[in-house]
Design a protein around this motif. Structure first.
Motif, mmCIF file in Angstrom:
data_model
loop_
_atom_site.group_PDB
_atom_site.id
_atom_site.type_symbol
_atom_site.label_atom_id
_atom_site.label_comp_id
_atom_site.label_asym_id
_atom_site.label_seq_id
_atom_site.Cartn_x
_atom_site.Cartn_y
_atom_site.Cartn_z
ATOM 1 N N LYS A 38 1.956 153.246 -14.378
ATOM 2 C CA LYS A 38 1.983 153.151 -13.168
ATOM 3 C C LYS A 38 3.035 153.849 -12.765
ATOM 4 C CE LYS A 38 1.045 149.815 -10.303
ATOM 5 N NZ LYS A 38 1.210 148.237 -9.696
ATOM 6 N N ALA A 59 5.140 156.506 -9.410
ATOM 7 C CA ALA A 59 5.409 157.042 -7.845
ATOM 8 C C ALA A 59 5.193 158.316 -7.989
ATOM 9 C CB ALA A 59 6.516 156.321 -7.270
ATOM 10 N N LEU A 92 2.028 155.263 -5.277
ATOM 11 C CA LEU A 92 1.729 154.763 -6.515
ATOM 12 C C LEU A 92 0.472 154.969 -7.236
ATOM 13 C CD1 LEU A 92 3.553 151.239 -6.210
ATOM 14 C CD2 LEU A 92 4.461 153.408 -6.962
ATOM 15 N N ASP A 97 6.448 148.749 -5.018
ATOM 16 C CA ASP A 97 5.770 149.180 -4.088
ATOM 17 C C ASP A 97 6.383 149.130 -2.848
ATOM 18 O OD1 ASP A 97 6.004 146.522 -3.195
ATOM 19 O OD2 ASP A 97 3.812 145.874 -3.757
ATOM 20 N N GLN A 98 7.639 148.965 -2.603
ATOM 21 C CA GLN A 98 8.447 148.985 -1.430
ATOM 22 C C GLN A 98 9.463 150.421 -1.571
ATOM 23 O OE1 GLN A 98 10.552 145.084 -1.879
ATOM 24 N NE2 GLN A 98 9.848 144.906 0.128
#
Length: 362
Positions: A4, A6, A17, A340-341
């Motif tokens: 995974k 970004a 993502l 994820d932030q």
């Protein structure tokens, strides 16, 4: 392998993502499971100004655990805790004399989008994704050349250590490696972000008698005092040059500009005493200076410094030793965000709500 990451698809776009492919490490490379990664202003510049080919996986302050090593790797093994730093060739003249931050191929290796052998390790749907700083740490795993992988102690929280690979190394290294101020000397630090506060901590370590922090945010100036600044000046409220000359009876011997703001850069020169030295570490646009009055007439020096003129495999362990001894509390700069932030972390950093965002990856 599937990871995974970004992904930055186009200039100025938010990070997304996605699942991407990461090739196995080749000779002299290591596969690192990323535990955390710092968010640096240079990542924002890469996203917004496209200083590296896009699409890309950015990130260049990674910390993690070695998962596998390629052929020829001798310094590292599976399970080692590591910090990832900038890429350099290791064999040009500047690298060989201990200045890899000005490697002759620094820009190609860090901003060219490919790995050391000019090929890609990252791809999505069969299309290559650019690598950043030889690591691309905005992902769950990264492949990097062993030259820019630093083994660190396992008794320190690994999630904290990523920023040592760039921003914190830059501030502290500019003082400890380049300026090398004498005990009892005077220094002004312009900009009290992560880089500037790291420089202040370093100035305290070497025993500077007068450490002046200059910023436009009182909250950051208050923090600068906590880290060792003896004086704090808000540039929107006082005549900075006049105040510094009064505090120091003529000007500081040393200065570090982390802002890259032309009028502030000039202040850093004008507030020096004769024979003083100002180190410029902020990305500064084209600007005008009065060479005679700002430099030559008083024998002053203006010097550019990249990555704190550091040899990461030597310097990062030194910073960790200072941290463990309670002399370099850089952990107080850090605010953690979940992976994820990531977009929120960049917004908070730009707004000044966070000094040093760090993303927890895995």
């Amino acid at each position: 392998m599937k990871i995974k990451a970004a992904v930055t698809n186009a200039q100025g776009e938010d990070f997304i993502l996605k699942e991407v492919d990461l090739a196995a490490p080749k000779a002299n490379e290591v596969l690192v499971k990323i535990v955390a990664t710092g968010v640096c202003h240079t990542d924002a510049v890469a996203r917004d100004a496209a200083i590296a080919p896009l699409p890309a996986v950015l990130g260049h302050e990674g910390s993690g655990i070695v998962e596998a090593v390629g052929a020829g790797v001798t310094r590292l093994e599976k399970g080692d805790h590591v910090v990832l730093s900038f890429a350099h060739c290791g064999h040009c003249e500047n690298c060989l004399i201990g200045h890899p931050t000005v490697c002759e191929t620094f820009n190609d290796l860090n901003f060219g989008g490919v790995n050391d052998d000019h090929t890609h390790r990252l791809s999505q749907d069969g299309q290559p994704l650019s690598t950043f700083f030889g690591q691309s740490s905005f992902g769950t795993f990264a492949v990097a050349h062993e030259r820019n992988v630093v083994k660190v102690d396992k008794d320190v929280d690994l999630a904290l250590l990523g920023p040592l690979g760039c921003g914190i190394q830059t501030g502290a290294g500019t003082v400890l490696n380049k300026l090398k101020p004498e005990f009892g000397s005077t220094i002004a630090i312009y900009g009290a972000g992560a880089v500037g506060l790291s420089a202040i901590m370093a100035a305290k370590i070497v025993g500077c008698q007068t450490i002046i922090a200059v910023d436009v945010h009182d909250s950051r100036l208050d923090m600068a005092k906590q880290f060792g600044a003896t004086h704090a000046l808000n540039g929107t409220q006082v005549d900075v040059v006049k105040e510094i000359k009064e505090i120091t009876n003529g000007g500081t011997k040393y200065a570090v500009d982390t802002t890259g703001v032309p009028p502030v850069v000039r202040q850093s020169l004008q507030a020096l005493r004769p024979l003083g030295v100002s180190a410029i570490v902020g990305v500064t646009p084209e600007m005008n200076i009065d060479v005679h009055n700002d430099l030559m007439a008083e024998g002053k020096t203006m010097v550019g410094v990249i990555e704190g003129d550091a040899v990461p495999n030597v310097f990062i362990p030194q910073l960790i030793a200072y941290f463990k001894a309670g002399q370099f509390p850089f952990d107080k700069l850090v605010t953690f965000y979940e992976f994820d932030q990531i977009n929120e972390a960049f917004v908070d950093s730009k707004a000044g709500r966070t000094i040093k965002p760090v993303l927890r990856i895995s």
